[in-house]
Design an enzyme around this catalytic site. Structure first.
Site, short mmCIF file in Angstrom:
data_model
loop_
_atom_site.label_atom_id
_atom_site.label_comp_id
_atom_site.label_asym_id
_atom_site.label_seq_id
_atom_site.Cartn_x
_atom_site.Cartn_y
_atom_site.Cartn_z
N ASP A 1 -11.05 20.33 -39.32
CA ASP A 1 -12.35 19.67 -39.17
C ASP A 1 -13.38 20.13 -40.20
O ASP A 1 -14.44 19.51 -40.33
CB ASP A 1 -12.90 19.90 -37.76
CG ASP A 1 -12.34 18.90 -36.75
OD1 ASP A 1 -12.02 17.78 -37.17
OD2 ASP A 1 -12.21 19.24 -35.57
N GLU B 1 -7.19 18.70 -30.36
CA GLU B 1 -8.07 17.65 -29.86
C GLU B 1 -7.37 16.29 -30.04
O GLU B 1 -6.70 16.06 -31.06
CB GLU B 1 -9.40 17.69 -30.59
CG GLU B 1 -10.54 17.06 -29.83
CD GLU B 1 -11.91 17.37 -30.43
OE1 GLU B 1 -12.90 16.89 -29.84
OE2 GLU B 1 -11.98 18.06 -31.45
N HIS C 1 -10.81 14.35 -41.17
CA HIS C 1 -11.62 13.13 -41.09
C HIS C 1 -12.27 12.87 -42.44
O HIS C 1 -12.72 13.81 -43.11
CB HIS C 1 -12.72 13.27 -40.02
CG HIS C 1 -12.20 13.49 -38.63
ND1 HIS C 1 -11.55 12.51 -37.92
CD2 HIS C 1 -12.24 14.57 -37.82
CE1 HIS C 1 -11.21 12.99 -36.73
NE2 HIS C 1 -11.62 14.25 -36.65
N ASP D 1 -7.98 13.34 -31.03
CA ASP D 1 -8.10 12.54 -32.25
C ASP D 1 -7.17 13.06 -33.34
O ASP D 1 -6.87 12.36 -34.30
CB ASP D 1 -9.55 12.50 -32.74
CG ASP D 1 -10.16 13.88 -32.93
OD1 ASP D 1 -10.06 14.70 -32.01
OD2 ASP D 1 -10.78 14.13 -33.99
N TYR E 1 -21.89 15.32 -39.96
CA TYR E 1 -20.72 15.85 -39.28
C TYR E 1 -20.91 17.33 -38.96
O TYR E 1 -20.66 17.77 -37.84
CB TYR E 1 -19.50 15.64 -40.18
CG TYR E 1 -18.18 15.98 -39.57
CD1 TYR E 1 -17.39 15.01 -38.99
CD2 TYR E 1 -17.70 17.29 -39.57
CE1 TYR E 1 -16.16 15.32 -38.43
CE2 TYR E 1 -16.48 17.62 -39.02
CZ TYR E 1 -15.71 16.63 -38.45
OH TYR E 1 -14.50 16.94 -37.89
N HIS F 1 -4.91 21.40 -34.89
CA HIS F 1 -5.95 21.29 -33.86
C HIS F 1 -5.45 20.33 -32.80
O HIS F 1 -4.90 19.28 -33.11
CB HIS F 1 -7.24 20.78 -34.52
CG HIS F 1 -8.42 20.67 -33.62
ND1 HIS F 1 -8.58 21.43 -32.47
CD2 HIS F 1 -9.53 19.89 -33.69
CE1 HIS F 1 -9.73 21.11 -31.89
NE2 HIS F 1 -10.32 20.18 -32.61
N HIS G 1 -13.45 24.14 -34.55
CA HIS G 1 -14.49 24.38 -33.55
C HIS G 1 -13.90 24.57 -32.16
O HIS G 1 -14.64 24.57 -31.17
CB HIS G 1 -15.52 23.23 -33.55
CG HIS G 1 -14.91 21.88 -33.25
ND1 HIS G 1 -15.46 21.07 -32.28
CD2 HIS G 1 -13.86 21.22 -33.73
CE1 HIS G 1 -14.78 19.95 -32.22
NE2 HIS G 1 -13.81 20.02 -33.08
N HIS H 1 -17.59 11.00 -29.02
CA HIS H 1 -18.11 11.86 -27.95
C HIS H 1 -19.60 12.18 -28.11
O HIS H 1 -20.02 13.34 -28.18
CB HIS H 1 -17.27 13.12 -27.72
CG HIS H 1 -16.89 13.94 -28.91
ND1 HIS H 1 -17.79 14.55 -29.73
CD2 HIS H 1 -15.67 14.27 -29.38
CE1 HIS H 1 -17.16 15.22 -30.66
NE2 HIS H 1 -15.87 15.07 -30.47
#
Length: 393
Positions: free
Chosen positions: A163, A80, A222, A82, A191, A78, A144, A24
């Site tokens: 994250d 999101e 990640h 991914d 990051y 989370h 986030h 993104h």
């Protein structure tokens, strides 16, 4: 498949995306990982899933260890995609599993996947008994997203950090001590700068919470798992969250006919002469997310553009818009550039940088092509700006 253990009963079951180059708007030349972890105790618990295209790989990795149908709990730290978009595939194999998440997470999962799973909403301090181990939940809203939380495995002293402490890097080695530490810190800084930077105050609060917990392993969503350099990465997060800066000036510019570029190079020479570290980026060829990484610890930022249509060049508009969203702290800044019959770029850049939170200093604008006296003026400007940066440390 290669089976990777974090502890005796905790396994890595995620996927490595070697080919992704854009996350993104954040460039990922080293690819990314989608980390998922399986806890096999008296109860079986999956920590997060992976991006949907890698759902089959996730299920195959789980199958090497245990039948996916035996999963009792899926923790969604989370929502999101991914992290969560393989959830429907997992739940199809383990329909009896409970999905544990925050209230914001529950709302988001329903909206994303139009499925009403057996949800269990958790709050600060809630604990899930798995048998030998217990899983403690720590919501960290806006790190986030509003739904974000981290999970802590009590007996193994293992933190599933979501994250936080992540990096976008592809490697066959899953642990920090199996990789080059300087590369990991570089990618962790990039990051943080591009994803977590706007939430520095919340980062400090989250790190303070973690000080209360003994942590032997940090398993982010990640990148690699931290087990040998935990104090180093935690110290970095404390510095970044606090907005700690060093004697560095980042000069980011673009140029039309070369005048602004000549100014930029002369400014850089002045910065170096003052004893500060200078970094120079031409935004028509530089990667924006790399530039932002370099700005994270920089005490000063100089932004340059000639005037085009009474404003700045589009490349500089993209950078300043990006910075406005990231809200960098503890920095001074100034705008510079050349113009022809009328200006406008400097004012536009100053307004954008000022709205990002950078403390703006008077800038430098020159008409047409800088002459020898004006080049000296650029050198002196860079020197004096760097002195201000060094004085603030």
């Amino acid at each position: 498949m290669n089976i990777v253990k974090l502890t005796e009963k905790v396994y890595y079951v995620g996927a490595v995306d070697w080919n992704l180059r854009d996350f993104h708007g954040y460039t990922t030349p080293r690819g990314v990982t989608y980390n998922s972890y399986l806890i096999v105790d008296e109860k079986v618990c999956l920590i997060d899933t992976v991006k949907a295209p890698f759902a089959q790989e996730l299920l195959e990795r789980i199958s090497q260890i245990i039948d996916p149908g035996k999963i009792d709990y899926v923790i969604t730290n989370h929502i999101e995609p991914d992290h969560s978009s393989a959830l429907p595939a997992v739940m199809a194999r383990a329909p009896q599993a409970k999905v544990l998440l925050t209230e914001h997470g529950r709302t988001g999962i329903i909206k994303h996947y139009q499925q009403n799973y057996d949800f269990q909403v958790v709050k600060e301090g809630d604990v899930l008994d798995l048998g030998r181990n217990k899983l403690r939940f720590i919501p960290v809203p806006m790190l986030h997203w509003p739904d974000s939380m981290i999970s802590y495995l009590t007996e193994d002293q293992l933190l599933f950090s979501n994250d936080a402490f992540g990096q976008h890097i592809s490697t066959t080695k899953r642990f920090d001590d199996e990789n080059d530490l300087s590369e990991l810190i570089y990618e962790a800084e990039k990051y943080y700068a591009n994803i977590l930077q706007p939430f520095g105050k919340l980062v400090i609060k989250a790190v303070d919470k973690l000080k209360e917990l003994p942590v032997k392993i940090i398993a982010p969503s990640h990148g690699v798992v931290w087990r040998s350099h935990i104090p180093a990465i935690v110290a970095k997060y404390q510095d970044w969250g606090a907005g700690k800066t060093v004697g560095k000036v980042v000069i980011a510019y673009d140029s039309m006919w070369g005048s602004t570029e000549r100014m930029a190079r002369q400014l850089l020479d002045g910065v170096a002469s003052a004893g500060a570290t200078g970094k120079l980026y031409k935004m028509s060829v530089a990667e924006r997310s790399e530039v932002v990484r370099d700005m994270l610890e920089a005490g000063g930022v100089l932004i340059g553009s000639p005037t085009l249509n009474n404003g700045m060049l589009p490349t500089m508009g993209a950078l300043t818009t990006y910075l406005k969203g990231l809200r960098p702290t503890s920095k001074i800044g100034a705008a510079f550039g050349a113009y022809g019959w009328g200006g406008g770029a400097q004012k536009a850049m100053e307004e954008m940088l000022g709205s990002s939170g950078i403390a703006m200093q008077p800038g430098l604008a020159l008409k047409w092509v800088p002459d020898a006296d004006e080049m000296e003026k650029c050198f002196n400007f860079g020197y004096e700006f760097a002195q201000k940066v060094l004085d603030r440390i």
